[in-house]
Design an enzyme around this catalytic site. Structure first.
Site, PDB file in Angstrom:
ATOM      1  N   GLY A 163     -45.781  26.747  10.439  1.00 26.90           N
ATOM      2  CA  GLY A 163     -46.374  25.411  10.362  1.00 26.90           C
ATOM      3  C   GLY A 163     -46.523  24.760  11.725  1.00 26.90           C
ATOM      4  O   GLY A 163     -47.534  24.119  12.027  1.00 26.90           O
ATOM      5  N   GLY A 170     -45.450  32.828  10.475  1.00 25.46           N
ATOM      6  CA  GLY A 170     -45.739  33.025   9.054  1.00 25.46           C
ATOM      7  C   GLY A 170     -46.039  34.463   8.678  1.00 25.46           C
ATOM      8  O   GLY A 170     -45.416  35.407   9.170  1.00 25.46           O
ATOM      9  N   LYS A 208     -56.290  29.488   1.901  1.00 26.55           N
ATOM     10  CA  LYS A 208     -57.120  28.294   1.733  1.00 26.55           C
ATOM     11  C   LYS A 208     -57.760  27.768   2.999  1.00 26.55           C
ATOM     12  O   LYS A 208     -57.125  27.703   4.045  1.00 26.55           O
ATOM     13  CB  LYS A 208     -56.255  27.181   1.144  1.00 26.55           C
ATOM     14  CG  LYS A 208     -55.800  27.451  -0.272  1.00 26.55           C
ATOM     15  CD  LYS A 208     -54.949  26.287  -0.733  1.00 26.55           C
ATOM     16  CE  LYS A 208     -54.572  26.439  -2.193  1.00 26.55           C
ATOM     17  NZ  LYS A 208     -53.526  25.482  -2.529  1.00 26.55           N
ATOM     18  N   ARG A 237     -34.824  35.483  14.399  1.00 25.03           N
ATOM     19  CA  ARG A 237     -34.599  34.104  14.848  1.00 25.03           C
ATOM     20  C   ARG A 237     -33.259  33.945  15.558  1.00 25.03           C
ATOM     21  O   ARG A 237     -33.135  33.138  16.469  1.00 25.03           O
ATOM     22  CB  ARG A 237     -34.709  33.143  13.669  1.00 25.03           C
ATOM     23  CG  ARG A 237     -36.157  32.958  13.265  1.00 25.03           C
ATOM     24  CD  ARG A 237     -36.334  32.031  12.102  1.00 25.03           C
ATOM     25  NE  ARG A 237     -37.753  31.693  11.965  1.00 25.03           N
ATOM     26  CZ  ARG A 237     -38.279  31.079  10.931  1.00 25.03           C
ATOM     27  NH1 ARG A 237     -37.507  30.726   9.931  1.00 25.03           N
ATOM     28  NH2 ARG A 237     -39.568  30.810  10.893  1.00 25.03           N
TER      29      ARG A 237
END
Length: 398
Positions: free
Chosen positions: A378, A355, A201, A37
């Protein structure tokens, strides 16, 4: 394509420019263990230094929840950035972020100097987009550059609130690159367009699946969420992860794919285990035979790996978000590795949506084989859902 003003559209000479970066890096005993980053932020920072701006950097780190936590200070980032930029980055150590140290440091700046503020989340107003803190941040600068894609899906003081109180708000190179890659992939893909979705999920990816079914030629499902889809088809999934309340939705999505002529691929075999640990007893079973009652699916099996690798072979655009199995356990990381390898070998434009998939690709050493690895998990998910991101919306239009 991006219709926002970028760092190319401002005249930063002698201006104080506040830059929101994403320096949310992993730290171990004060040492940065992954500096991707930081490196990603360098082009924008260097552009402003070369343009003789007074560069004031800000970022959050971790979740201090409105408290000054020394272990989440950005001091190590200032030190490492100084080395990467080969010039001093003055660290303004204020628990209030915009305190005496910050004000003095900014006042003393010459053109081309760089100052880094303390962790913006030391202030609890940051995540609530409180006006007072937004104004304090803006009081340090005349121009604002948002280069933090990782927080673009949140409306905080340091990426949205501050834009109301500066002369001009634009996006940096990293933000521009993210929006163009993800935006092009989703809205203007070269076909065949394949999406690979994994992770635990279905509920995390409901809107993504729904949105992508309108756009892709093939959708590949892996990870824990595959078991809800398989159960919706009447197959036995044993003690695998299952969201019973999402079974109707899963059936609906399979039906929608059929109606739209989208190839909807689910695992045809699994690596199953007795207990949730790396060295548990394991075996391979076919999806059709089903998973026995006290066993759980922890990874896709060899036939599924082959099926998925073949599905991306002739693709022209591939978006991947989420691992294929319990990637943190070496024995159940093979499916994720196989997908990463297949993407490394294809000629397609490959976009990894942040992620766990980004971590997987980098850990496996395939990072340089991918066209683009998103810096925001996200944020890239919400982008794939077709949502407008507050951090992007807040920048001035061209």
């Amino acid at each position: 394509m991006l219709n926002k003003k970028t760092v190319e559209d401002i005249q930063p000479k002698s201006k104080r420019v506040l830059v929101r970066c994403d320096f949310n890096v992993p730290l171990k005993e004060g040492v940065i263990t992954d500096e991707n980053r930081l490196v990603a932020a360098l082009p924008t920072i260097k552009k402003l230094i070369e343009g003789n701006a007074k560069v004031i950097l800000c970022s959050h780190l971790g979740k201090p929840k409105g408290e000054a936590k020394p272990e989440l200070s950005l001091a190590p980032v200032a030190k490492r950035l100084s080395e990467l930029l080969e010039k001093e980055v003055v660290f303004a150590a204020d628990d209030t972020v915009v305190g005496e140290n910050a004000k003095k440091a900014v006042e003393a700046m010459n053109d081309g100097d760089v100052v880094l503020l303390e962790n913006t989340r030391y202030r609890k107003e940051e995540t609530k987009n409180g006006e007072a803190f937004s104004k304090e941040l803006a009081s340090l600068a005349e121009l604002f550059v948002n280069d933090a894609f990782g927080t673009a899906h949140r409306a905080h003081c340091s990426n949205v609130g501050v834009t109301e109180f500066v002369d001009e708000a634009v996006v940096g190179y990293l933000m521009e690159k993210e929006i163009n890659f993800l935006g092009n992939a989703v809205n203007n893909p070269e076909r065949p367009f394949v999406a690979i979705l994994g992770g635990a999920k279905v509920s995390d990816k409901i809107n993504v699946i729904n949105n992508l079914l309108e756009k892709v030629d093939t959708i590949i499902i892996g990870g824990g969420m595959a078991y809800t889809f398989l159960k919706a088809q009447g197959l036995e999934v044993g003690s695998s992860l299952l969201e019973a309340e999402k079974l109707d939705y899963a059936a609906e999505m399979i039906k929608k794919a059929e109606e739209k002529g989208v190839n909807f691929l689910l695992p045809v075999d699994h690596v199953i285990g007795k207990e949730f640990k790396n060295d548990t007893e394991s075996q391979v079973v076919t999806a059709e035979a089903g998973i026995p009652e006290s066993w759980s699916g922890f990874d896709i099996g060899p036939k599924s790996m082959e099926l998925y690798a073949n599905a991306v072979k002739d693709a022209k655009t591939v978006v991947w978000n989420g691992p294929m199995g319990v990637f943190e356990f070496e024995n159940f990381a093979h499916g994720t590795i196989a997908v990463a390898k297949a993407l490394a070998e294809t000629d397609a434009t490959t976009i990894i949506g942040g992620g766990d998939s980004a971590a997987a690709v980098n850990i496996l050493g395939f990072g340089d084989k991918m066209t683009h690895i998103s810096t925001g998990g996200g944020a890239s998910l919400e982008f794939l859902e077709g949502k407008e991101l507050p951090g992007v919306a807040a920048a001035n239009d061209k």
